[in-house]
Design an enzyme around this catalytic site. Structure first.
Site, PDB file in Angstrom:
ATOM      1  N   PRO A  81       0.817  -1.216   0.000  1.00 41.42           N
ATOM      2  CA  PRO A  81       0.000   0.000   0.000  1.00 41.42           C
ATOM      3  C   PRO A  81       0.856   1.274   0.000  1.00 41.42           C
ATOM      4  O   PRO A  81       0.508   2.266  -0.622  1.00 41.42           O
ATOM      5  CB  PRO A  81      -0.818  -0.126   1.287  1.00 41.42           C
TER       6      PRO A  81
ATOM      7  N   ARG B 296     -13.405  -0.987 -44.459  1.00 44.92           N
ATOM      8  CA  ARG B 296     -14.397   0.062 -44.168  1.00 44.92           C
ATOM      9  C   ARG B 296     -14.355   1.134 -45.262  1.00 44.92           C
ATOM     10  O   ARG B 296     -13.275   1.661 -45.589  1.00 44.92           O
ATOM     11  CB  ARG B 296     -14.062   0.679 -42.808  1.00 44.92           C
TER      12      ARG B 296
ATOM     13  N   GLU C  55       5.786  -2.830 -13.018  1.00 47.88           N
ATOM     14  CA  GLU C  55       7.232  -3.128 -13.171  1.00 47.88           C
ATOM     15  C   GLU C  55       8.054  -1.848 -13.372  1.00 47.88           C
ATOM     16  O   GLU C  55       9.029  -1.819 -14.122  1.00 47.88           O
ATOM     17  CB  GLU C  55       7.457  -4.166 -14.268  1.00 47.88           C
ATOM     18  N   GLY C  56       7.615  -0.801 -12.673  1.00 46.21           N
ATOM     19  CA  GLY C  56       8.276   0.500 -12.754  1.00 46.21           C
ATOM     20  C   GLY C  56       7.496   1.424 -13.662  1.00 46.21           C
ATOM     21  O   GLY C  56       7.293   1.115 -14.841  1.00 46.21           O
TER      22      GLY C  56
HETATM   23  N1  CAA Z   1      19.363  -3.206 -11.027  1.00 45.11           N
HETATM   24  C1  CAA Z   1      20.179  -3.674 -10.066  1.00 45.11           C
HETATM   25  N2  CAA Z   1      20.321  -3.035  -8.877  1.00 45.11           N
HETATM   26  C2  CAA Z   1      19.622  -1.902  -8.699  1.00 45.11           C
HETATM   27  C3  CAA Z   1      18.761  -1.377  -9.659  1.00 45.11           C
HETATM   28  C4  CAA Z   1      18.641  -2.081 -10.873  1.00 45.11           C
HETATM   29  N3  CAA Z   1      17.809  -1.667 -11.846  1.00 45.11           N
HETATM   30  N4  CAA Z   1      18.167  -0.256  -9.186  1.00 45.11           N
HETATM   31  C5  CAA Z   1      18.666  -0.060  -7.961  1.00 45.11           C
HETATM   32  N5  CAA Z   1      19.544  -1.058  -7.666  1.00 45.11           N
HETATM   33  C6  CAA Z   1      20.307  -1.220  -6.439  1.00 45.11           C
HETATM   34  C7  CAA Z   1      21.270  -0.052  -6.249  1.00 45.11           C
HETATM   35  O1  CAA Z   1      22.492  -0.302  -6.893  1.00 45.11           O
HETATM   36  C8  CAA Z   1      21.397  -0.009  -4.752  1.00 45.11           C
HETATM   37  O2  CAA Z   1      22.261  -1.042  -4.312  1.00 45.11           O
HETATM   38  P1  CAA Z   1      23.586  -0.707  -3.418  1.00 45.11           P
HETATM   39  O3  CAA Z   1      23.121   0.078  -2.236  1.00 45.11           O
HETATM   40  O4  CAA Z   1      24.145  -2.043  -3.115  1.00 45.11           O
HETATM   41  O5  CAA Z   1      24.439   0.115  -4.324  1.00 45.11           O
HETATM   42  C9  CAA Z   1      20.034  -0.421  -4.263  1.00 45.11           C
HETATM   43  O6  CAA Z   1      19.436  -1.153  -5.331  1.00 45.11           O
HETATM   44  C10 CAA Z   1      19.150   0.743  -3.877  1.00 45.11           C
HETATM   45  O7  CAA Z   1      19.049   1.555  -5.013  1.00 45.11           O
HETATM   46  P2  CAA Z   1      18.865   3.126  -4.923  1.00 45.11           P
HETATM   47  O8  CAA Z   1      19.799   3.687  -3.912  1.00 45.11           O
HETATM   48  O9  CAA Z   1      18.947   3.636  -6.308  1.00 45.11           O
HETATM   49  O10 CAA Z   1      17.381   3.209  -4.332  1.00 45.11           O
HETATM   50  P3  CAA Z   1      16.287   4.322  -4.572  1.00 45.11           P
HETATM   51  O11 CAA Z   1      15.316   4.126  -3.481  1.00 45.11           O
HETATM   52  O12 CAA Z   1      16.900   5.662  -4.779  1.00 45.11           O
HETATM   53  O13 CAA Z   1      15.642   3.964  -5.995  1.00 45.11           O
HETATM   54  C11 CAA Z   1      14.379   2.624  -7.534  1.00 45.11           C
HETATM   55  C12 CAA Z   1      15.344   2.671  -6.372  1.00 45.11           C
HETATM   56  C13 CAA Z   1      15.187   2.442  -8.813  1.00 45.11           C
HETATM   57  C14 CAA Z   1      13.504   3.833  -7.675  1.00 45.11           C
HETATM   58  C15 CAA Z   1      13.550   1.373  -7.212  1.00 45.11           C
HETATM   59  O14 CAA Z   1      12.855   1.578  -6.006  1.00 45.11           O
HETATM   60  C16 CAA Z   1      12.589   0.993  -8.282  1.00 45.11           C
HETATM   61  O15 CAA Z   1      12.976   0.373  -9.270  1.00 45.11           O
HETATM   62  N6  CAA Z   1      11.276   1.286  -8.076  1.00 45.11           N
HETATM   63  C17 CAA Z   1      10.223   0.759  -8.940  1.00 45.11           C
HETATM   64  C18 CAA Z   1       9.686  -0.494  -8.330  1.00 45.11           C
HETATM   65  C19 CAA Z   1       9.017  -1.375  -9.324  1.00 45.11           C
HETATM   66  O16 CAA Z   1       9.448  -1.528 -10.457  1.00 45.11           O
HETATM   67  N7  CAA Z   1       7.938  -2.015  -8.891  1.00 45.11           N
HETATM   68  C20 CAA Z   1       7.272  -2.958  -9.709  1.00 45.11           C
HETATM   69  C21 CAA Z   1       6.457  -3.873  -8.851  1.00 45.11           C
HETATM   70  S1  CAA Z   1       6.422  -5.511  -9.437  1.00 45.11           S
HETATM   71  C22 CAA Z   1       5.197  -5.574 -10.604  1.00 45.11           C
HETATM   72  O17 CAA Z   1       4.718  -4.587 -11.051  1.00 45.11           O
HETATM   73  C23 CAA Z   1       4.862  -6.929 -11.041  1.00 45.11           C
HETATM   74  C24 CAA Z   1       3.591  -7.059 -11.805  1.00 45.11           C
HETATM   75  O18 CAA Z   1       2.529  -7.053 -11.264  1.00 45.11           O
HETATM   76  C25 CAA Z   1       3.621  -7.259 -13.238  1.00 45.11           C
END
Ligand code: CAA
Length: 388
Positions: free
Chosen positions: A137, A277, A372-373
């Site tokens: 949430p 059409r 997925e973002g």
């Molecule tokens: N690949 C690998 N590692 C990654 C990464 C990536 N794409 N993005 C971030 N990381 C790692 C970073 O390197 C960091 O690791 P370290 O501390 O070891 O260096 C760690 O993750 C934290 O990253 P950040 O400091 O960048 O964290 P942040 O909070 O500033 O940002 C974010 C992270 C990229 C915004 C992340 O939160 C994100 O991707 N958010 C989107 C979430 C998402 O995609 N949700 C989808 C839900 S699942 C879904 O939708 C399934 C479905 O139903 C179909």
């Protein structure tokens, strides 16, 4: 020349095996998914029978090593198959993408041999479905902000919390759940646990009523004092967030392919309709207003296809695919939205009714810019990659 088989889908660009996979997915989608797709969308019915068949065809563990029940294919074959499935039924497309990319991938890459034998084998064979549980949430885009807790109790974790919008939530048997074990360590204190349906304290919550992908099964999940054995943690202690991010990198290629399929499906319907059409005494395809729309559609679809295939190829080459995946997903989801809106316009009044499919594709397209973002998160990911 059949425009759905344009050059970048030809043998100049694809291997014989990849073309066979694409054609098998196309035949299956036409034969098994098309007949009931409007009914499933209207009544929010999950394609149970069709998913079972997709498992038998090897579409649910496409990239998994055959020794673990998978098809041992490359990512290019995978995106070609998802595109074809999603052209007809984007709900089946996302169920397939989640099982392959978000569940099987992490288990194969980081799971123990015991986890692979117990969970990956039936998942890859399509005997059971999996779900990936990250969103909450209050933790969507801000995924590090996990409120679900996995308290370390020695030989097990005590899992408490709620997950939201979980694809395959009601029909899965195996759930990969992301949870915070040590809040002081922030994202480095997060774990990924394998939870089975039916475990005491685990309740599948309400099914969401959605704008699009209505045939897919989206639920909230509640965990109350669920005891998860330590052997069900994937990877080292604290590896869960990294695992989730790496998992999503691949997942985003699957969603790019789903978005591409939605766009290509809408385009193909529009092309066909425009030749049938007639207005003002001639097919609407002879009006420049419609020709321009079709030209824009196919150009952007091919650009999205190239980006999606590029991301798949970068992954198959073993290179860093974070940026390629994010670009493909960002662009293909925008193309899906733009193309489907125009497809409804090309169809006019017919486009606004269910029988012509394009209104469903337009509703289905929207989610590809969110899950997925979101598109906004992808811009952050891309900017970080190019600036580092
Ligand atoms: N690949 C690998 N590692 C990654 C990464 C990536 N794409 N993005 C971030 N990381 C790692 C970073 O390197 C960091 O690791 P370290 O501390 O070891 O260096 C760690 O993750 C934290 O990253 P950040 O400091 O960048 O964290 P942040 O909070 O500033 O940002 C974010 C992270 C990229 C915004 C992340 O939160 C994100 O991707 N958010 C989107 C979430 C998402 O995609 N949700 C989808 C839900 S699942 C879904 O939708 C399934 C479905 O139903 C179909």
């Amino acid at each position: 020349m059949n425009l759905s088989l344009d050059t970048i889908q030809s043998s100049d660009f694809l291997t014989e095996e990849q073309i066979e996979v694409r054609d098998a997915a196309r035949d299956f989608a036409q034969r098994e998914l098309l007949p009931g797709v409007i009914e499933r969308d209207t009544h929010e019915k999950f394609p149970h029978e069709q998913m079972k068949m997709m498992g038998e065809l090897g579409f649910l563990g496409m990239m998994v090593d055959p020794k673990y029940g998978g098809s041992g294919m490359d990512t290019v074959s995978y995106v070609l198959a998802i595109e074809e499935i999603s052209k007809i039924d984007a709900s089946a497309g996302v169920a397939m993408s989640v099982n392959n990319s978000l569940v099987c991938w992490g288990l194969e890459k980081y799971g123990t041999e015991a986890q692979k034998q117990k969970y990956l084998v039936p998942l890859a064979k399509g005997e059971i479905l999996g779900a990936f549980c990250l969103s909450e949430p209050e933790a969507g885009s801000d995924a590090t902000s996990q409120h679900t807790t996995a308290e370390d109790k020695g030989d097990y974790y005590l899992l408490n919390g709620t997950k939201n919008w979980i694809t395959n939530g009601g029909n899965a048997s195996v759930y990969l759940v992301i949870a915070q074990t040590d809040p002081e360590k922030k994202h480095k204190g997060i774990n990924c646990l394998i939870v089975e349906k039916g475990q005491e304290g685990f309740v599948v919550g309400k099914k969401e009523e959605k704008l699009g992908i209505r045939g897919s099964d989206t639920h909230s999940l509640m965990f109350t004092d669920v005891k998860v054995p330590k052997e069900n943690r994937i990877g080292e202690d604290g590896f869960g967030f990294r695992l989730a991010m790496e998992t999503l990198n691949g997942g985003r290629i699957g969603i790019a392919a789903q978005a591409l399929g939605i766009a290509a499906g809408a385009y193909e319907l529009s092309l066909k309709y425009s030749k049938e059409r007639k207005t003002f005494g001639k097919p609407i395809s002879e009006h420049q207003a419609i020709q321009f729309k079709l030209a824009d559609m196919i150009t952007s679809i091919n650009a999205a296809r190239l980006l999606t295939l590029q991301a798949a190829r970068v992954k198959d080459a073993g290179l860093n695919y974070v940026n390629a995946a994010a670009q493909a997903k960002l662009f293909a989801s925008q193309v899906a939205m733009d193309t489907t809106i125009e497809a409804v316009q090309v169809h006019g009044g017919y486009g606004y009714v269910k029988e012509y499919h394009v209104e469903r594709l337009m509703r289905d397209a929207k989610i590809t810019q969110i899950y997925e973002g979101t598109s906004e998160i992808h811009k952050i990911v891309i900017a970080r990659e190019i600036l580092k």
